[in-house]
Write an enzyme that holds these catalytic residues in place. Structure first.
Site, mmCIF file in Angstrom:
data_model
loop_
_atom_site.group_PDB
_atom_site.id
_atom_site.type_symbol
_atom_site.label_atom_id
_atom_site.label_comp_id
_atom_site.label_asym_id
_atom_site.label_seq_id
_atom_site.Cartn_x
_atom_site.Cartn_y
_atom_site.Cartn_z
ATOM 1 N N LYS A 1 0.647 -1.217 -0.123
ATOM 2 C CA LYS A 1 -0.144 -0.115 0.204
ATOM 3 C C LYS A 1 0.866 1.240 0.038
ATOM 4 O O LYS A 1 1.882 1.153 0.517
ATOM 5 C CB LYS A 1 -1.039 -0.086 1.243
ATOM 6 N N ASP B 1 -6.983 3.936 -4.485
ATOM 7 C CA ASP B 1 -7.781 3.855 -3.254
ATOM 8 C C ASP B 1 -8.389 5.144 -3.117
ATOM 9 O O ASP B 1 -8.596 5.992 -4.079
ATOM 10 C CB ASP B 1 -6.677 3.481 -2.143
HETATM 11 O O1 2IT Z 1 -7.959 -1.691 -1.214
HETATM 12 C C1 2IT Z 1 -7.865 -2.232 -2.195
HETATM 13 O O2 2IT Z 1 -8.037 -3.622 -2.359
HETATM 14 C C2 2IT Z 1 -7.613 -1.203 -3.202
HETATM 15 N N1 2IT Z 1 -7.498 -0.139 -3.209
HETATM 16 C C3 2IT Z 1 -7.427 -1.820 -4.663
HETATM 17 C C4 2IT Z 1 -5.960 -2.157 -5.016
HETATM 18 C C5 2IT Z 1 -5.547 -2.670 -6.181
HETATM 19 O O3 2IT Z 1 -4.206 -3.002 -6.253
HETATM 20 O O4 2IT Z 1 -6.483 -2.387 -7.059
#
Ligand code: 2IT
Length: 445
Positions: free
Chosen positions: A124, A164
């Site tokens: 993240k 996100d």
């Molecule tokens: O919390 C999540 O799974 C997302 N924000 C999507 C992450 C992604 O790599 O598509």
């Protein structure tokens, strides 16, 4: 493993990182019993290793606003675990972003990604920069400055960021443009891309659609259907939009949405025009839902409160972490709620989860319910690797199949002696087992 001991050590090492500690405690508590039946996990110190990110990048992001003032934000990328595949997970741009939040999100992402069945590790990132109230040019300059640092650490086989909160199609476009320029290559290094440069059909809707597919499975496993069900959503962003579209299409009545200013109660339910209005509110840059009630006479705006006081059959928090607490859960139960499906990451507090489980209300945790978003990101990566695009039907069919397999994994690992499915436990164990086995097989690295 002894969860209490690990948590005490972790609290000393990372004091004040409350969201991160909360996420770790939940997973370790869920898996403790199963873990202790696997001496090979303990021998490899899987628990102690899995709770620490592989590495964290922190960088300064200086940029110039429209008035010519120099601004400084902080950028982060937390590469948590890549035992299953390249690091994968979104970027959050919001003023509340800090390391604790990104570590909790990265940790959750490991198990969520494992549940998708696709080869993706957990990561993240993000910044304390908020696009809210900024001009397009400011957002572009910020994204370019952010990518000037981030690009060294990512790559299509290394680490693949996505969106996100605060990072949607516009931001991904600016980030991708700068990556392409710096790396001098066109690769699927970000997901959630636009359709003109490698994006996948269904990705924009995927988190909300996948969540509703999951909810449908929860209902079907009890011989129930979505038709006529009263659904309460929180939030009014991309995730709430997708959930509202699909729930409405499948015959449910969506009666609430919410923003930082309060919530909208619309007993007649959302329709296409109202869902479009939700998108307009999102695009308006004001971060408020109140104007909805001015446009649609049957709807009321309740200032400064959360929607969980409205009687509903199915509650789907779609806003942010810890948005539904123990009192909200009590309110929902008193109002006759039958299912709670968390679409935000860690949307329910531990106290709320305890109450729902004690009341035997089926509760789907975010890492299972919202996994359709990252799963479809995984499908975008597959299409990019093949250098072709699947039609909508193909992506949607795969999303369906992935959500069904996640539901089956939750039922498999989470069914309790009285028949109640503890989805939280099921999702945590199913995700953990896969990552733990992979780590054992690959040695201490
Ligand atoms: O919390 C999540 O799974 C997302 N924000 C999507 C992450 C992604 O790599 O598509």
């Amino acid at each position: 493993m002894n969860v209490a001991q690990i948590m005490t050590a972790l609290e000393q090492k990372h004091p004040g990182e409350n969201e991160y500690l909360q996420a770790v405690r939940e997973v370790l508590t869920s898996v403790e019993e199963v873990y202790n039946r696997h001496p090979e996990f303990e021998a490899a110190r899987i628990a102690e290793r899995i709770v620490e990110p592989d590495r964290i990048f922190t960088f300064k992001v200086p940029w110039i606003d429209d008035r010519g003032t120099v601004r400084v934000n902080i950028g982060y990328r937390v590469q948590f675990n890549n035992a299953l595949g390249p690091y994968k997970g979104g970027l959050r741009f919001h003023s509340s972003v800090n390391l604790s939040i990104l570590k909790f999100l990265g940790f959750e992402q490991i198990f969520k990604n494992a549940l998708t069945t696709l080869p993706m590790g957990g990561a993240k990132g993000g910044s304390d920069f908020s696009p809210r109230g900024k001009s397009d040019r400011e957002v572009m300059r910020f994204c370019q400055a952010f990518m000037t640092e981030l690009w060294r650490y990512i790559g299509p086989e290394t680490d693949v960021p996505a969106g996100d909160i605060g990072v949607g199609g516009r931001e991904i476009g600016y980030l991708y443009g700068m990556y392409r320029k710096l790396a001098r290559e066109n690769t699927g290094v970000l997901t959630g891309k636009g359709m003109t440069y490698g994006g996948s059909l269904v990705r924009p809707e995927a988190t909300g659609f996948g969540a509703v597919y999951f909810v449908r499975q929860m209902l079907e496993s009890r011989g129930d259907t979505l038709s006529g069900k009263v659904v309460g959503l929180s939030g009014f962003g991309n995730v709430a939009w997708g959930a509202a579209l699909k729930a409405t299409e499948l015959g449910a009545r969506v009666v609430t949405i919410s923003g930082p200013d309060g919530y909208i109660h619309d007993p007649a339910g959302l329709d296409a025009e109202k869902i479009a209005c939700m998108l307009e509110l999102r695009a308006s840059n004001d971060d408020v839902v109140a104007p909805y009630a001015d446009r649609f006479p049957g709807a009321t705006f309740v200032e400064g409160r959360r929607p969980w006081e409205v009687p509903m059959d199915i509650a789907m928090p779609c806003a942010t972490q810890n948005e539904l607490d123990a009192d909200d859960a009590a309110c929902l139960i008193a109002g006759g709620v039958q299912y709670v499906a968390e679409v935000s990451n860690m949307g329910c507090t531990p106290g709320a989860i305890d109450r729902l489980i004690a009341a035997r209300i089926p509760y789907g945790p975010g890492k299972a319910v919202n996994a359709g978003g990252v799963a479809t990101s995984g499908l975008e990566m597959t299409q990019n690797a093949m250098k072709l695009n699947w039609p909508r039907e193909e992506v949607d069919a795969r999303l369906h199949q992935i959500m069904s397999s996640i539901h089956a994994a939750c039922v498999g690992y989470g069914t309790e002696p009285d028949g109640y499915v503890n989805y939280m436990k099921g999702a945590n164990i199913a995700g953990f087992m896969k990552v733990a086995r992979s780590m054992v097989e690959q040695g201490v690295i």
